[in-house]
Design an enzyme around this catalytic site. Structure first.
Site, PDB file in Angstrom:
ATOM      1  N   PRO A  38       0.770  -1.234   0.070  1.00 36.27           N
ATOM      2  CA  PRO A  38       0.223  -0.090   0.193  1.00 36.27           C
ATOM      3  C   PRO A  38       0.818   1.268   0.021  1.00 36.27           C
ATOM      4  O   PRO A  38       0.446   2.412  -0.640  1.00 36.27           O
ATOM      5  CB  PRO A  38      -0.814  -0.136   1.218  1.00 36.27           C
ATOM      6  CG  PRO A  38      -0.654  -1.548   1.779  1.00 36.27           C
ATOM      7  CD  PRO A  38       0.793  -1.992   1.209  1.00 36.27           C
ATOM      8  N   LYS A  81       2.865   6.777 -13.259  1.00 31.93           N
ATOM      9  CA  LYS A  81       1.698   6.396 -12.247  1.00 31.93           C
ATOM     10  C   LYS A  81       1.037   7.482 -11.525  1.00 31.93           C
ATOM     11  O   LYS A  81      -0.031   7.747 -11.359  1.00 31.93           O
ATOM     12  CB  LYS A  81       2.052   5.185 -11.178  1.00 31.93           C
ATOM     13  CG  LYS A  81       0.788   4.869 -10.211  1.00 31.93           C
ATOM     14  CD  LYS A  81      -0.309   4.342 -10.923  1.00 31.93           C
ATOM     15  CE  LYS A  81      -1.639   4.123  -9.804  1.00 31.93           C
ATOM     16  NZ  LYS A  81      -1.284   2.830  -9.028  1.00 31.93           N
ATOM     17  N   LYS A  99      -3.274   9.337  -0.407  1.00 32.58           N
ATOM     18  CA  LYS A  99      -1.990   8.896  -0.459  1.00 32.58           C
ATOM     19  C   LYS A  99      -1.151   9.301  -1.807  1.00 32.58           C
ATOM     20  O   LYS A  99      -0.132   9.948  -1.789  1.00 32.58           O
ATOM     21  CB  LYS A  99      -1.768   7.379  -0.023  1.00 32.58           C
ATOM     22  CG  LYS A  99      -0.156   7.160   0.130  1.00 32.58           C
ATOM     23  CD  LYS A  99       0.379   6.365  -1.094  1.00 32.58           C
ATOM     24  CE  LYS A  99      -0.201   4.938  -1.492  1.00 32.58           C
ATOM     25  NZ  LYS A  99       0.010   4.164  -2.617  1.00 32.58           N
TER      26      LYS A  99
END
EC number: 1.1.1.31
Length: 336
Positions: free
Chosen positions: A104, A209, A284
């Site tokens: 994560p 990304k 995040k």
């Protein structure tokens, strides 16, 4: 150092692999996939929402797996299927010389590689370590340095496409690392994705990304705002979505992952925003984009606003819901 890495990445150009290739190439890829699906085990660390279906696709291609997850229950179905489950990332590295990590956060990745029972404790020389987590590009670069000292190879290969694409094996992988190792990474990644793109030096996969998710967050908020406004103006949501998707406002958030309940089947909005890509993870990723923008002095005005919105959502009880729940958030927040 960072500048030189960027220059090397730019100079290396772009290499792109896709299942959508000319017949002869696609046929060769299929043959290679079958022949390379040897009985040599592949390590897989992190079998959560994304890692679980990714690992299963490797199994479908004939790869025996060495599995580890910090939550033992996540490994049970792999154990039941006859795969090896071990008790630490170091144990994975001891048994496999090709390892994929899907974690994560940057902190989780650092612990998995450099922790007391991390991969680097028992990694073999010549091992290929592929990190498909979405983390800070600088962390990827630091991990690559540590891995290189151990005589192994590190590549960052974050993914796009969500849980649906992970299940169907249609993810897009954005790969950063030594170009000569791209083919070796492609062998594994091609079993889990329909597009594998070489971006440049270590960290460039993460950069791609982060940029993608920055745009995704902005477009999802825009779609949610447009749908909410249209509904309040009296438009049927399915009709409005149909119009948007045949007009210039069309985007992935509107035609593939619509945030309005009842508009589409098989998406989180049809399941009370359960599953999919969590709001916490989007916040995040936007934080990573914000940090990168600050370090490169790049203005991201809408991105900064999107970051604040998703942080507010986390504080107001949406943290475990899919990021498309921003529609519900806007509907309920009359103060906006």
């Amino acid at each position: 150092m960072a500048a030189s890495l960027r220059l090397r990445g730019a100079a290396s150009g772009l290499r792109y692999w896709s299942r959508r290739q000319p017949p002869a190439v696609a046929s060769l890829a299929a043959v290679c996939s079958r022949s390379m699906a040897s009985k040599t085990p592949v390590g897989f660390i992190g079998v959560g929402n994304m890692g679980n279906p990714m690992a299963k696709n490797l199994m479908k291609h004939g790869y025996p797996l060495i599995i580890y997850d910090v939550f033992p229950d996540a490994c049970k179905e792999f154990l039941d299927a006859g795969e090896q489950v071990v008790s630490s990332p170091a144990d994975v590295a001891e048994k496999a010389d090709r390892i994929i990590t899907m974690l994560p956060t940057s902190i989780n990745a650092i612990e998995a590689y450099s922790g007391a029972n991390g991969i680097l404790k028992k990694v073999k020389k010549g091992s290929l370590l592929i990190d498909s987590s979405t983390i800070d590009p600088m962390v990827s670069k630091e991990l690559a340095k540590e891995v290189e000292k151990m005589g192994a190879v590190f590549m960052d290969a974050p993914v796009s496409g969500g849980v649906g694409a992970a299940r169907s094996g249609n993810l897009t992988f954005m790969v950063g690392g030594v170009e000569e190792e791209f083919a070796a990474a492609q062998e594994l990644l091609g079993c889990m994705g329909s597009n594998v793109v070489y971006c440049g030096a270590v960290g460039t996969g993460q950069a791609a990304k982060i940029c993608n998710n920055l745009l995704l967050a902005i477009s999802m908020i825009g779609t949610a705002e447009a749908m909410n406004l249209g509904i309040r103006l009296g438009l049927d949501p399915k009709l409005l979505a149909k119009i948007l998707n045949m007009s210039s406002g069309r985007c992935w958030s509107s035609d593939t992952y619509n945030p309005v309940p009842g508009v589409m089947d098989g998406v989180p909005s049809a399941n009370n925003y359960q599953g999919g890509f969590g709001t916490t993870l989007m916040a995040k990723d936007l934080g990573l984009a914000q940090d990168s923008a600050t370090s490169t002095k790049s203005p991201i005005l809408l991105g900064s606003q999107a970051h604040q919105i998703y942080r507010m959502m986390c504080a107001k009880g949406y943290s475990k819901k899919d990021f498309s729940s921003v529609f519900q958030f806007l509907r309920e927040e009359e103060a906006f």
